[in-house]
Scaffold this active site. Structure first.
Site, PDB file in Angstrom:
ATOM      1  N   GLY A   8      -2.420  14.059  25.725  1.00 17.29           N
ATOM      2  CA  GLY A   8      -2.728  14.937  24.583  1.00 17.29           C
ATOM      3  C   GLY A   8      -3.341  14.091  23.479  1.00 17.29           C
ATOM      4  N   ALA A   9      -4.108  13.078  23.912  1.00 17.12           N
ATOM      5  CA  ALA A   9      -4.589  12.039  22.987  1.00 17.12           C
ATOM      6  C   ALA A   9      -5.686  12.492  22.033  1.00 17.12           C
ATOM      7  CB  ALA A   9      -5.081  10.834  23.802  1.00 17.12           C
ATOM      8  N   GLY A  14      -2.419  13.243  18.518  1.00 24.92           N
ATOM      9  CA  GLY A  14      -2.888  12.254  19.499  1.00 24.92           C
ATOM     10  C   GLY A  14      -3.870  11.251  18.924  1.00 24.92           C
ATOM     11  N   ASN A  93       3.614  26.002  25.886  1.00 27.25           N
ATOM     12  CA  ASN A  93       3.903  24.564  26.032  1.00 27.25           C
ATOM     13  C   ASN A  93       4.829  24.241  27.203  1.00 27.25           C
ATOM     14  OD1 ASN A  93       2.215  24.196  23.913  1.00 27.25           O
ATOM     15  ND2 ASN A  93       3.763  23.583  22.432  1.00 27.25           N
ATOM     16  N   ASP A 149      12.079  13.983  11.337  1.00 24.79           N
ATOM     17  CA  ASP A 149      13.158  14.545  10.507  1.00 24.79           C
ATOM     18  C   ASP A 149      13.817  13.448   9.667  1.00 24.79           C
ATOM     19  OD1 ASP A 149      12.759  17.094  11.680  1.00 24.79           O
ATOM     20  OD2 ASP A 149      13.877  16.419  13.442  1.00 24.79           O
ATOM     21  N   HIS A 178      15.680  19.488  17.093  1.00 24.47           N
ATOM     22  CA  HIS A 178      14.481  19.465  16.251  1.00 24.47           C
ATOM     23  C   HIS A 178      13.930  20.879  16.034  1.00 24.47           C
ATOM     24  CE1 HIS A 178      10.875  18.131  14.285  1.00 24.47           C
ATOM     25  NE2 HIS A 178      10.134  18.775  15.185  1.00 24.47           N
TER      26      HIS A 178
HETATM   27  P1  NAD Z   1      -3.276  19.918  18.749  1.00 24.16           P
HETATM   28  O1  NAD Z   1      -3.610  21.288  19.237  1.00 24.16           O
HETATM   29  O2  NAD Z   1      -4.069  19.368  17.624  1.00 24.16           O
HETATM   30  O3  NAD Z   1      -3.372  18.875  19.939  1.00 24.16           O
HETATM   31  C1  NAD Z   1      -2.804  19.112  21.183  1.00 24.16           C
HETATM   32  C2  NAD Z   1      -3.645  18.428  22.238  1.00 24.16           C
HETATM   33  O4  NAD Z   1      -3.037  18.673  23.505  1.00 24.16           O
HETATM   34  C3  NAD Z   1      -5.096  18.968  22.326  1.00 24.16           C
HETATM   35  O5  NAD Z   1      -6.018  17.898  22.226  1.00 24.16           O
HETATM   36  C4  NAD Z   1      -5.145  19.629  23.684  1.00 24.16           C
HETATM   37  O6  NAD Z   1      -6.416  19.541  24.314  1.00 24.16           O
HETATM   38  C5  NAD Z   1      -4.088  18.825  24.438  1.00 24.16           C
HETATM   39  N1  NAD Z   1      -3.608  19.478  25.646  1.00 24.16           N
HETATM   40  C6  NAD Z   1      -3.350  20.779  25.877  1.00 24.16           C
HETATM   41  N2  NAD Z   1      -2.952  20.947  27.158  1.00 24.16           N
HETATM   42  C7  NAD Z   1      -2.927  19.729  27.725  1.00 24.16           C
HETATM   43  C8  NAD Z   1      -2.605  19.251  29.016  1.00 24.16           C
HETATM   44  N3  NAD Z   1      -2.209  20.063  30.000  1.00 24.16           N
HETATM   45  N4  NAD Z   1      -2.718  17.925  29.244  1.00 24.16           N
HETATM   46  C9  NAD Z   1      -3.113  17.069  28.266  1.00 24.16           C
HETATM   47  N5  NAD Z   1      -3.441  17.468  27.034  1.00 24.16           N
HETATM   48  C10 NAD Z   1      -3.350  18.785  26.767  1.00 24.16           C
HETATM   49  O7  NAD Z   1      -1.710  19.909  18.379  1.00 24.16           O
HETATM   50  P2  NAD Z   1      -0.908  18.801  17.543  1.00 24.16           P
HETATM   51  O8  NAD Z   1      -0.933  19.164  16.127  1.00 24.16           O
HETATM   52  O9  NAD Z   1      -1.358  17.467  17.974  1.00 24.16           O
HETATM   53  O10 NAD Z   1       0.594  19.083  18.077  1.00 24.16           O
HETATM   54  C11 NAD Z   1       0.944  18.834  19.405  1.00 24.16           C
HETATM   55  C12 NAD Z   1       2.379  19.254  19.677  1.00 24.16           C
HETATM   56  O11 NAD Z   1       3.290  18.413  18.947  1.00 24.16           O
HETATM   57  C13 NAD Z   1       2.708  20.676  19.250  1.00 24.16           C
HETATM   58  O12 NAD Z   1       3.497  21.300  20.236  1.00 24.16           O
HETATM   59  C14 NAD Z   1       3.507  20.499  17.977  1.00 24.16           C
HETATM   60  O13 NAD Z   1       4.365  21.576  17.716  1.00 24.16           O
HETATM   61  C15 NAD Z   1       4.260  19.240  18.300  1.00 24.16           C
HETATM   62  N6  NAD Z   1       4.824  18.516  17.147  1.00 24.16           N
HETATM   63  C16 NAD Z   1       6.048  17.934  17.297  1.00 24.16           C
HETATM   64  C17 NAD Z   1       6.621  17.206  16.259  1.00 24.16           C
HETATM   65  C18 NAD Z   1       7.957  16.560  16.431  1.00 24.16           C
HETATM   66  O14 NAD Z   1       8.573  16.179  15.421  1.00 24.16           O
HETATM   67  N7  NAD Z   1       8.449  16.321  17.627  1.00 24.16           N
HETATM   68  C19 NAD Z   1       5.932  17.087  15.046  1.00 24.16           C
HETATM   69  C20 NAD Z   1       4.694  17.683  14.921  1.00 24.16           C
HETATM   70  C21 NAD Z   1       4.145  18.398  15.984  1.00 24.16           C
HETATM   71  C1  LMR Z   2       7.458  19.367  12.400  1.00 18.89           C
HETATM   72  O1  LMR Z   2       8.669  19.234  12.221  1.00 18.89           O
HETATM   73  O2  LMR Z   2       6.627  19.171  11.484  1.00 18.89           O
HETATM   74  C2  LMR Z   2       6.964  19.720  13.768  1.00 18.89           C
HETATM   75  O3  LMR Z   2       7.995  20.071  14.621  1.00 18.89           O
HETATM   76  C3  LMR Z   2       5.866  20.725  13.761  1.00 18.89           C
HETATM   77  C4  LMR Z   2       6.307  22.103  13.348  1.00 18.89           C
HETATM   78  O4  LMR Z   2       6.031  23.046  14.085  1.00 18.89           O
HETATM   79  O5  LMR Z   2       6.881  22.244  12.275  1.00 18.89           O
END
Ligand code: NAD
Ligand code: LMR
Length: 332
Positions: A8-9, A14, A93, A149, A178
């Site tokens: 997901g880079a 990414g 997801n 967090d 989370h």
């Molecule tokens: P984004 O849409 O900008 O990027 C996601 C990327 O994943 C895209 O480039 C897309 O092409 C790629 N992708 C989709 N399907 C794929 C697959 N099968 N294989 C490889 N790549 C694939 O989203 P983002 O803002 O980067 O967020 C990504 C995820 O991280 C979301 O689910 C978001 O909720 C989560 N997130 C988690 C936290 C945390 O604290 N854990 C914090 C922020 C965001």
């Molecule tokens: C966050 O805590 O910012 C991430 O889990 C993204 C979200 O959906 O809030």
């Protein structure tokens, strides 16, 4: 030699995360995989004169992307829009995570896996179920990233200081899961600062940490959720984990979401308090094998309100976990 793959880079997280990892003094190779644009991102980063070699991989090149990787970090999947919960992301997801877990099981079964994709409370259980089904699950090597967090808690608690100078607050933790009510900030341990805060401000501070993600989603107004603060958070967690694995730091304790396997020191103690919970974020001692043990002492340090919040968190957490487990169990 340490090789890390980002799945997901090309996304909002990414790209900045890959940039930070290109600067890491502890990595030698970076493998960037996405269903779009990964080769472009990799070419761009490859022009930076650091020692980390970067290679990009297209949608049908997951096997090559994962070959010989020591760590796999996963920010693949859709982010929230205003009005959505993290659980609303499950529909899309969950399938993405299952596919990537199948890939890891086939091509990098010994790698450490760090899951960022939401809903973390369910995507980590999905990952575990797929690896278990394939006979390659190692509970010491699977992590849900909840560091953002803690970063928020450190930042927001600092905001209550009048001195204006930044304090690190190593003594605070964020445990549970989370999402919203499953996020349990343990701030009472920062006794000197915390006792100065009025009760109503404490409630507001806790709520802000629990729902900090919503602030970003609202401010980005439909264009996604936290990306830059998340990339920073994942990077600091990865750097600490690498130090622990390489034995270059004495004691590394990080809050992270893990499976409570009985082979892990401290897991049975957590299960005595919460018999039904299988996954939880707690302070984890990291070492050469990944997870070394759980620092359960935190459970005895909670004040009355934190204890109450943790009980609420665990109930919701169990529902999220079961949803992830059943998703894999009910799919062929
Ligand atoms: P984004 O849409 O900008 O990027 C996601 C990327 O994943 C895209 O480039 C897309 O092409 C790629 N992708 C989709 N399907 C794929 C697959 N099968 N294989 C490889 N790549 C694939 O989203 P983002 O803002 O980067 O967020 C990504 C995820 O991280 C979301 O689910 C978001 O909720 C989560 N997130 C988690 C936290 C945390 O604290 N854990 C914090 C922020 C965001
Ligand atoms: C966050 O805590 O910012 C991430 O889990 C993204 C979200 O959906 O809030």
């Amino acid at each position: 030699m340490t090789k890390l793959a980002v799945l997901g880079a090309s996304g909002g997280i990414g790209q900045p995360l890959s940039l930070l990892l290109k600067l890491s003094p502890q990595l030698t190779e970076l493998s960037l995989y996405d269903i779009r644009l990964a080769k472009g991102v990799a070419t761009d980063l490859s022009h930076i004169n650091t020692n980390v070699k970067v290679q990009g991989y297209d949608k049908d090149e997951l096997a090559d992307a994962l070959k010989d990787t020591d760590l796999v970090v996963i920010p693949a999947g859709i982010p929230r829009k205003p009005g959505m919960t993290r659980d609303d992301l499950f529909k899309i997801n969950a399938g993405i995570i299952r596919t990537l877990a199948e890939g890891v099981a086939s091509y990098a079964p010994n790698a450490l896996v760090l899951v960022i994709s939401n809903p973390v409370n369910s995507t980590v259980p999905i990952f575990k179920e797929v690896l278990s089904k394939r006979g390659v699950f190692n509970p010491r090597k699977l992590f849900g990233i909840t560091t953002l967090d803690l970063v928020r808690a450190r930042t927001f608690l600092n905001g209550f200081e009048t001195s204006g100078s930044f304090q690190k607050f190593d003594e605070i933790h964020v445990i549970g899961g989370h999402s919203g009510n499953t996020i349990v900030p343990v701030l009472s341990t920062a006794s000197k600062t915390y006792s100065k805060i009025a009760a109503k401000d404490r409630d507001a501070l806790i709520h802000r940490v629990q729902f900090g993600g919503d602030e970003v989603v609202k401010a980005k107004d439909g264009a996604g959720s936290a990306t830059l603060s998340m990339a920073y958070s994942a990077y600091i967690f990865i750097e600490r984990l690498l130090k622990a694995i390489n034995g270059s730091s004495d004691e590394v304790i990080e809050d992270t979401f893990i499976y409570l396997d009985n082979s892990i020191l401290g897991a049975s103690e957590v299960r005595r308090v919460f018999p039904k919970v299988d996954f939880i974020s707690l302070p984890i001692k990291l070492g050469k094998r990944g997870v070394e043990s759980i620092d359960t002492s935190i459970l005895k340090k909670l004040d009355h309100n934190e204890e109450k919040l943790l009980n609420i968190a665990v109930k919701e957490l169990n529902i999220n976990i079961a949803k992830g487990v059943n998703f894999v169990k009910n799919s062929s």
